[in-house]
Enzyme design. Structure first.
Site, mmCIF file in Angstrom:
data_model
loop_
_atom_site.group_PDB
_atom_site.id
_atom_site.type_symbol
_atom_site.label_atom_id
_atom_site.label_comp_id
_atom_site.label_asym_id
_atom_site.label_seq_id
_atom_site.Cartn_x
_atom_site.Cartn_y
_atom_site.Cartn_z
ATOM 1 N N HIS A 70 52.624 -5.536 41.747
ATOM 2 C CA HIS A 70 52.259 -5.024 43.065
ATOM 3 C C HIS A 70 51.113 -5.854 43.623
ATOM 4 C CE1 HIS A 70 48.681 -2.978 41.542
ATOM 5 N NE2 HIS A 70 49.410 -2.412 40.597
ATOM 6 N N HIS A 79 48.121 -7.122 41.523
ATOM 7 C CA HIS A 79 48.326 -8.286 40.645
ATOM 8 C C HIS A 79 48.317 -9.577 41.453
ATOM 9 C CE1 HIS A 79 50.629 -4.953 38.573
ATOM 10 N NE2 HIS A 79 49.623 -5.198 37.762
ATOM 11 N N CYS A 134 44.037 6.505 25.438
ATOM 12 C CA CYS A 134 44.912 6.538 26.614
ATOM 13 C C CYS A 134 46.033 5.521 26.416
ATOM 14 C CB CYS A 134 44.146 6.202 27.898
ATOM 15 S SG CYS A 134 45.284 6.005 29.307
ATOM 16 N N CYS A 138 46.192 2.822 29.289
ATOM 17 C CA CYS A 138 45.176 1.756 29.189
ATOM 18 C C CYS A 138 45.333 0.996 27.878
ATOM 19 C CB CYS A 138 43.758 2.311 29.143
ATOM 20 S SG CYS A 138 43.181 3.189 30.564
ATOM 21 N N CYS A 146 42.081 10.700 31.268
ATOM 22 C CA CYS A 146 41.701 9.306 31.464
ATOM 23 C C CYS A 146 41.104 9.156 32.862
ATOM 24 C CB CYS A 146 42.916 8.407 31.327
ATOM 25 S SG CYS A 146 42.593 6.718 31.881
ATOM 26 N N HIS A 194 43.734 6.737 34.818
ATOM 27 C CA HIS A 194 45.130 7.163 35.051
ATOM 28 C C HIS A 194 45.291 8.659 35.282
ATOM 29 C CE1 HIS A 194 45.632 3.213 33.012
ATOM 30 N NE2 HIS A 194 46.531 3.087 33.944
ATOM 31 N N LYS A 253 42.578 3.669 43.733
ATOM 32 C CA LYS A 253 43.013 2.377 43.234
ATOM 33 C C LYS A 253 44.524 2.267 43.399
ATOM 34 C CE LYS A 253 43.553 -0.442 39.135
ATOM 35 N NZ LYS A 253 43.933 -0.403 37.729
ATOM 36 N N LYS A 298 50.447 1.179 39.753
ATOM 37 C CA LYS A 298 51.834 1.601 39.605
ATOM 38 C C LYS A 298 51.936 3.033 39.089
ATOM 39 C CE LYS A 298 51.333 -1.588 35.943
ATOM 40 N NZ LYS A 298 51.312 -3.012 35.744
HETATM 41 O O1 ME8 Z 1 45.188 -4.576 32.247
HETATM 42 N N1 ME8 Z 1 43.104 -3.856 42.811
HETATM 43 O O2 ME8 Z 1 47.258 -5.445 32.782
HETATM 44 P P1 ME8 Z 1 47.589 -4.742 34.182
HETATM 45 C C1 ME8 Z 1 42.715 -5.051 42.334
HETATM 46 N N2 ME8 Z 1 47.523 -6.423 30.394
HETATM 47 N N3 ME8 Z 1 43.252 -5.634 41.244
HETATM 48 C C2 ME8 Z 1 44.228 -4.980 40.615
HETATM 49 C C3 ME8 Z 1 44.694 -3.715 41.057
HETATM 50 C C4 ME8 Z 1 44.080 -3.169 42.220
HETATM 51 N N4 ME8 Z 1 44.458 -2.009 42.735
HETATM 52 N N5 ME8 Z 1 45.681 -3.328 40.230
HETATM 53 C C5 ME8 Z 1 45.832 -4.299 39.313
HETATM 54 C C6 ME8 Z 1 46.175 -5.247 31.994
HETATM 55 N N6 ME8 Z 1 44.965 -5.316 39.532
HETATM 56 C C7 ME8 Z 1 46.198 -6.066 30.712
HETATM 57 C C8 ME8 Z 1 45.305 -7.282 30.902
HETATM 58 S S1 ME8 Z 1 44.233 -9.565 30.018
HETATM 59 C C9 ME8 Z 1 43.968 -10.285 28.538
HETATM 60 C C10 ME8 Z 1 45.217 -8.169 29.696
HETATM 61 C C11 ME8 Z 1 44.852 -6.563 38.771
HETATM 62 O O3 ME8 Z 1 49.013 -5.053 34.458
HETATM 63 C C12 ME8 Z 1 43.439 -6.784 38.250
HETATM 64 O O4 ME8 Z 1 43.286 -8.147 37.940
HETATM 65 O O5 ME8 Z 1 47.153 -3.336 34.169
HETATM 66 C C13 ME8 Z 1 43.453 -5.974 36.979
HETATM 67 O O6 ME8 Z 1 42.393 -6.337 36.095
HETATM 68 C C14 ME8 Z 1 44.814 -6.346 36.427
HETATM 69 O O7 ME8 Z 1 45.655 -6.445 37.604
HETATM 70 C C15 ME8 Z 1 45.374 -5.299 35.456
HETATM 71 O O8 ME8 Z 1 46.726 -5.585 35.212
#
Ligand code: ME8
Length: 498
Positions: free
Chosen positions: A17, A20, A125, A128, A143, A146, A294, A297
């Site tokens: 989304h 990302h 969680c 997370c 959490c 979430h 925030k 998904k």
């Molecule tokens: O945490 N606003 O993956 P994830 C801004 N796999 N940035 C956002 C956002 C939002 N509303 N939503 C997501 C994970 N992001 C782990 C990470 S790294 C070694 C492992 C972005 O799919 C932001 O960069 O939940 C956030 O830190 C990341 O997506 C989390 O992606």
């Protein structure tokens, strides 16, 4: 000079989304800017495919985790070119070489004496994939991110001796004030460290979807350690040659504030435990919010980046997210504010400036301009612009850098109004003055376009082609460093009917 920038690797439990896309666009802007400096750049993004978030989502759909990972990794991978992201590699944590490297590094951590067997008991969680301390839990054992109920876990695990790094981490933060930015996030990480570090599970016994622990096949590594190591492992197999010596340590990890603790505390501790050099900088951005929450998904309040690109184009999306929300802070996004910025800034301020300038050179000078030095009145306002932008980029201040450039877009619009070339064109005796004004305007436009290229690359490439000056080097970005001689017609960069 080399520059290595990374994004988090995203969970494949759902489709990408806008949140990302946001981090990936930001990293792309930095990568492009550093390429403009002539540096050798490596830009990494990818997907995090192990652990509970993915296993649970797959089971809910009645498919295997690998199937879900394959399906969604493809969606993340194909998002990158759609938003004009120029990553050099896309890592998947199910890549075999990544898995082997994780086993190697974590075995080293064990050989170095930082792993022991124990029993974990506490709150967890599954979304997370995070163990929560008592002070991080919302009322009703929920959490805070979430809003789901946490589970009580009791499990025999191998532990990582995080507590051994309390003092080394405090020293790291004392010695390197720019290790984590913005300052609020640095303070947050440091106060977490100072509050006392407890050891954390390095492996999971209950899960099977993960990288096998080589010394005990009943365990897989806890997904966060597997995931964090992607930044290091990717360099060893992204190309035929091993790029680790060339690009490690990473220049910048860009992350959202949700994963601060993993990156600013666990990650440097893990690297110290393995005897690997630490990254230079971690920049932590805020959340894109929709209606105050925030965008995520699990909350279901997401803007689909594919739909946005369909309507407005990738450049408009890239511009919007970095302009609307100060990079490093939280900020709301909405379709209404998107449309407003598109119309007032991209279409009116930049788009019109470009069409007017080109049209006037076409009409009054048959698309050709004689050589001229930029008008001193304009030159004064462009002085040191490139250095200022580069200095802000060095600190990942992407919104501030964009604002510096945009002030010059506005300055050029005022210049058109002040000098009114159409009036000069009506007086044949002032032909030389008109040459000077049109030349200064065209050169000013070239200068801002080179600087804007990392943000809105496709539009800038079109505009530079119409200016007959396609060079992108930052060294030539300054006003007066280039030459605009032969111009050509350009269709509107940001059509109003979008
Ligand atoms: O945490 N606003 O993956 P994830 C801004 N796999 N940035 C956002 C956002 C939002 N509303 N939503 C997501 C994970 N992001 C782990 C990470 S790294 C070694 C492992 C972005 O799919 C932001 O960069 O939940 C956030 O830190 C990341 O997506 C989390 O992606």
């Amino acid at each position: 000079m080399t520059f290595y920038v990374t994004t988090p690797i995203y969970y494949v439990n759902a489709a990408p989304h806008l949140g990302h896309a946001y981090t990936t666009i930001a990293a792309d802007v930095m990568a492009r800017h550093h390429r403009q400096r002539g540096e050798e750049v490596f830009f990494l993004t990818g997907t995090d495919e192990h652990g509970e978030p993915v296993a649970d989502a797959a089971h809910a759909l009645g498919i295997e985790p690998q199937q879900l990972a394959d399906r969604n990794a493809e969606r993340f991978k194909s998002l990158a070119p759609r938003i004009e992201v120029s990553n050099d590699f896309f890592i998947r944590t199910t890549d075999r070489v990544h898995e082997q490297k994780v086993q190697e590094v974590l075995s080293q951590v064990r050989d170095n004496g930082f792993v022991y067997e124990g029993t974990y008991e506490g709150w967890y969680c599954p979304r997370c994939a995070d163990f929560k301390a008592e002070n991080e839990i919302d009322p009703g054992n929920r959490c805070p991110i979430h809003h789901i109920e946490l589970t009580r876990e009791q499990e025999d695990n191998y532990f990582f001796k995080l507590s051994a790094f309390q003092e080394p981490l405090e020293r790291l933060y004392a010695e390197r004030a720019d290790f984590v930015a913005p300052r609020t996030r640095y303070n947050e990480a440091l106060s977490f460290i100072r509050s006392g570090l407890r050891d954390v599970p390095l492996t999971r016994h209950k899960l099977s979807w993960g990288v096998r622990v080589p010394w005990d096949h009943e365990h897989v590594f806890y997904v966060w350690f597997d995931a964090l190591l992607n930044y290091y492992t990717a360099l060893s197999y992204a190309r035929d040659e091993d790029l680790t010596a060339k690009f490690w340590p990473a220049s910048y990890h860009l992350i959202g504030k949700d994963i601060l603790r993993f990156h600013a505390v666990y990650w440097p501790a893990l690297l110290m435990a393995a005897g690997i050099e630490l990254p230079r900088h971690i920049f932590v951005h805020g959340y894109l919010l929709m209606e105050g929450e925030k965008m995520s998904k699990s909350l279901g309040n997401v803007l689909d980046p594919f739909e946005v690109i369909e309507r407005f184009g990738a450049d408009a999306l890239r511009f919007y997210v970095l302009r609307e929300v100060p990079f490093g802070q939280d900020g709301s996004v909405s379709t209404a504010s998107f449309e407003l910025r598109y119309e007032t800034e991209l279409a009116n301020e930049l788009g019109n400036l470009a069409s007017r300038t080109l049209a006037m050179v076409g009409r009054y000078r048959d698309w050709q301009l004689p050589p001229c030095a930029p008008d001193p009145a304009l030159a004064a306002d462009f002085e040191d612009l490139t250095d200022r932008v580069a200095e802000l980029m060095d600190r990942a201040e992407l919104t501030l850098a964009l604002d510096e450039i945009w002030q010059r877009v506005r300055r050029l619009n005022r210049y058109v109004e002040e000098r009114a070339p159409w009036r000069l064109a009506a007086e044949p005796a002032r032909a030389q003055e008109l040459d000077g004004v049109l030349g200064s305007l065209a050169e000013g436009l070239r200068s801002v376009t080179v600087l804007l290229w990392p943000y809105i690359p496709a539009s800038c490439e079109r505009l530079l082609a119409a200016l007959g000056a396609s060079g992108l080097a930052l060294a030539d970005a300054g006003l007066g460093s280039g030459r605009v001689e032969r111009l050509s017609h350009l269709e509107p960069l940001f059509p109003k009917e979008a």
